[in-house]
Write a protein that holds these residues in place. Structure first.
Motif, PDB file in Angstrom:
ATOM      1  N   GLU A  43      42.608  46.171  36.456  1.00  0.00           N
ATOM      2  CA  GLU A  43      42.769  44.714  36.354  1.00  0.00           C
ATOM      3  C   GLU A  43      43.285  44.328  34.972  1.00  0.00           C
ATOM      4  OE1 GLU A  43      40.543  41.596  38.606  1.00  0.00           O
ATOM      5  OE2 GLU A  43      38.905  42.989  38.249  1.00  0.00           O
ATOM      6  N   LEU A  44      42.706  44.959  33.951  1.00  0.00           N
ATOM      7  CA  LEU A  44      43.121  44.660  32.571  1.00  0.00           C
ATOM      8  C   LEU A  44      44.575  45.056  32.333  1.00  0.00           C
ATOM      9  CD1 LEU A  44      39.941  45.738  30.555  1.00  0.00           C
ATOM     10  CD2 LEU A  44      40.556  43.493  31.361  1.00  0.00           C
ATOM     11  N   LEU A  45      45.025  46.074  33.043  1.00  0.00           N
ATOM     12  CA  LEU A  45      46.421  46.516  32.931  1.00  0.00           C
ATOM     13  C   LEU A  45      47.365  45.686  33.805  1.00  0.00           C
ATOM     14  CD1 LEU A  45      45.806  50.384  33.024  1.00  0.00           C
ATOM     15  CD2 LEU A  45      46.605  49.076  31.046  1.00  0.00           C
ATOM     16  N   GLY A  46      46.792  44.749  34.579  1.00  0.00           N
ATOM     17  CA  GLY A  46      47.623  43.900  35.439  1.00  0.00           C
ATOM     18  C   GLY A  46      48.140  44.596  36.672  1.00  0.00           C
ATOM     19  N   LYS A  47      47.428  45.655  37.111  1.00  0.00           N
ATOM     20  CA  LYS A  47      47.892  46.433  38.268  1.00  0.00           C
ATOM     21  C   LYS A  47      47.163  46.043  39.560  1.00  0.00           C
ATOM     22  CE  LYS A  47      50.241  49.844  37.517  1.00  0.00           C
ATOM     23  NZ  LYS A  47      51.722  49.937  37.536  1.00  0.00           N
ATOM     24  N   VAL A  48      45.959  45.487  39.415  1.00  0.00           N
ATOM     25  CA  VAL A  48      45.090  45.249  40.578  1.00  0.00           C
ATOM     26  C   VAL A  48      44.437  43.883  40.435  1.00  0.00           C
ATOM     27  CG1 VAL A  48      42.815  45.960  41.484  1.00  0.00           C
ATOM     28  CG2 VAL A  48      44.610  47.654  41.199  1.00  0.00           C
ATOM     29  N   LYS A  49      44.182  43.249  41.570  1.00  0.00           N
ATOM     30  CA  LYS A  49      43.475  41.966  41.556  1.00  0.00           C
ATOM     31  C   LYS A  49      42.263  42.070  42.479  1.00  0.00           C
ATOM     32  CE  LYS A  49      44.165  37.023  42.150  1.00  0.00           C
ATOM     33  NZ  LYS A  49      45.089  35.940  42.439  1.00  0.00           N
ATOM     34  N   THR A  50      41.121  41.512  42.023  1.00  0.00           N
ATOM     35  CA  THR A  50      39.901  41.507  42.832  1.00  0.00           C
ATOM     36  C   THR A  50      39.834  40.220  43.632  1.00  0.00           C
ATOM     37  OG1 THR A  50      38.748  42.806  41.154  1.00  0.00           O
ATOM     38  CG2 THR A  50      37.381  41.639  42.738  1.00  0.00           C
ATOM     39  N   LEU A  51      39.566  40.345  44.943  1.00  0.00           N
ATOM     40  CA  LEU A  51      39.365  39.183  45.813  1.00  0.00           C
ATOM     41  C   LEU A  51      37.872  39.048  46.085  1.00  0.00           C
ATOM     42  CD1 LEU A  51      42.220  39.954  48.358  1.00  0.00           C
ATOM     43  CD2 LEU A  51      42.363  38.528  46.326  1.00  0.00           C
ATOM     44  N   SER A  52      37.475  37.928  46.715  1.00  0.00           N
ATOM     45  CA  SER A  52      36.054  37.746  47.013  1.00  0.00           C
ATOM     46  C   SER A  52      35.593  38.812  48.009  1.00  0.00           C
ATOM     47  CB  SER A  52      35.807  36.356  47.590  1.00  0.00           C
ATOM     48  OG  SER A  52      36.581  36.176  48.748  1.00  0.00           O
TER      49      SER A  52
END
Length: 375
Positions: A359-368
């Protein structure tokens, strides 16, 4: 109910008196005015027509009709008229629409200055002990969004809140300060000049508290639900464990609003609250200002220009485990944490830090619901 023109009326008098009754909170107030049609009708008829109250107990309504509350309301209206304060009633549909949707929205909102209900709002909060890291982020964010139409919302505290209001003014973005006390006070007093500047630059000060209410400790948590409820998104810049901004993020989550948090080093005290919100899936990690503004629907023109003139981006080298998790998420959009555990034989306490890194690298996003997508 129909919206009335904004004159201070008899209904305002009875609404203030009703809200001043012991045991009548915002939720009960709203139930009663919907049952009886108005605050005035509630005040005059609730005891005679008690059977209508749908399970609201006698003890709760016992203070309604107290003449002292009407006298209090008369003084309050006089104060508002003398100080150019608008009295917004929820049951007249006078609150900002998103705030009005919240079950525990304030029955009454006192407003000084201008607040355009039709303009998008964005709440930005954080610690009083802002670091240069948080300050730089705020500066960069407002530079990126200065051409956008929105209103910033914060709490007029020192630190992050103060910086948000000041940068909004510097970039001609209207800003709203939500106070934790009545208009007879200003806390902290150091921000008096800033509050005047907010008003002179087309912004507003709002509070649910009558003029005589002091800035008591519990008022600040209560105030935070308005900051969270008034906007579709809340950004948490920096906060420690248990900081006031954590309560704002919690309210925003409960209202099903988006929360974004600025991550930082795990050793930095005022990043620990943000990191924890991200770890608990209560906030999306801010990986870059560009990604954040895209998620918020801001900064569009600038981003289109960037696409026409792309910058060279350094290629990020992922570790073996990061690569493994990233490929699985890319191959299985909206994959659940449990599925990742099954597919990799890694435990959740090993996978979650890898996801945070991605996430910090902008590669993945967390959904609910602990679901993940590749960006």
């Amino acid at each position: 109910m129909e919206k009335k023109t904004h004159m201070i009326s008899e209904e305002h008098l009875y609404a203030i008196a009703l809200r001043e009754c012991k045991l009548i909170g915002d939720i009960t107030f709203y139930k009663l005015v919907r049952i009886f049609g108005s605050a005035k009708e509630t005040w005059e008829n609730v005891k005679k027509e008690y059977k209508k109250t749908n399970g609201i107990g006698l003890k709760i309504i016992s203070d309604i009709g107290n003449i002292d509350h009407l006298k209090f309301a008369e003084k309050e209206i006089k104060f508002c008229q003398e100080n150019n304060i608008k009295i917004r009633l929820r049951h007249y549909n006078e609150l900002p629409s998103l705030l009005s949707e919240c079950d525990d929205a304030p029955s009454i909102l006192y407003q000084k200055g201008n607040f355009k209900k039709e303009v998008k709002t964005l709440s930005i909060v954080g610690t009083r002990n802002m670091t240069s890291y948080g300050e730089k982020f705020i500066h960069d964010f407002f530079i990126e969004t200065k051409s956008d139409q929105y209103t910033s919302v914060s709490g007029l505290a020192l630190g992050v809140d103060k910086e948000v209001h000041e940068q909004s003014i510097n970039h001609h973005i209207p800003t709203v300060a939500v106070l934790a006390h009545g208009f007879n006070f200003l806390y902290p007093s150091k921000n008096r000049k800033l509050s005047e500047k907010i008003l002179s630059e087309n912004g507003a000060l709002v509070t649910e508290f009558a003029s005589s209410r002091k800035p008591d400790r519990e008022n600040f948590i209560q105030r935070n639900r308005i900051v969270a409820g008034i906007s579709p998104s809340t950004i948490v810049i920096e906060t420690g464990f248990g900081g006031g901004s954590i309560s704002t993020a919690t309210f925003a989550n409960n209202y099903n609003r988006d929360v974004f948090a600025l991550p930082g080093k795990i050793t930095d005290k005022y990043s620990q609250g943000c990191n924890h919100l991200i770890f608990q899936n209560k906030a999306t990690a801010i990986s870059s200002i560009k990604n954040l503004t895209e998620s918020l629907g801001l900064g569009k023109y600038k981003h289109q220009m960037e696409e026409l003139f792309p910058q060279n981006k350094s290629i990020l080298e992922l570790t073996e485990n990061q690569e493994l998790i990233y490929k699985l998420i890319k191959k299985n959009p909206q994959v659940f944490l449990n599925d990742l555990i099954e597919k990799t034989d890694l435990s959740s306490h090993k996978i979650l830090p890898l996801i945070l890194e991605l996430e910090l690298l902008g590669k993945v996003k967390t959904l609910s619901g602990r679901q993940f997508i590749a960006i």
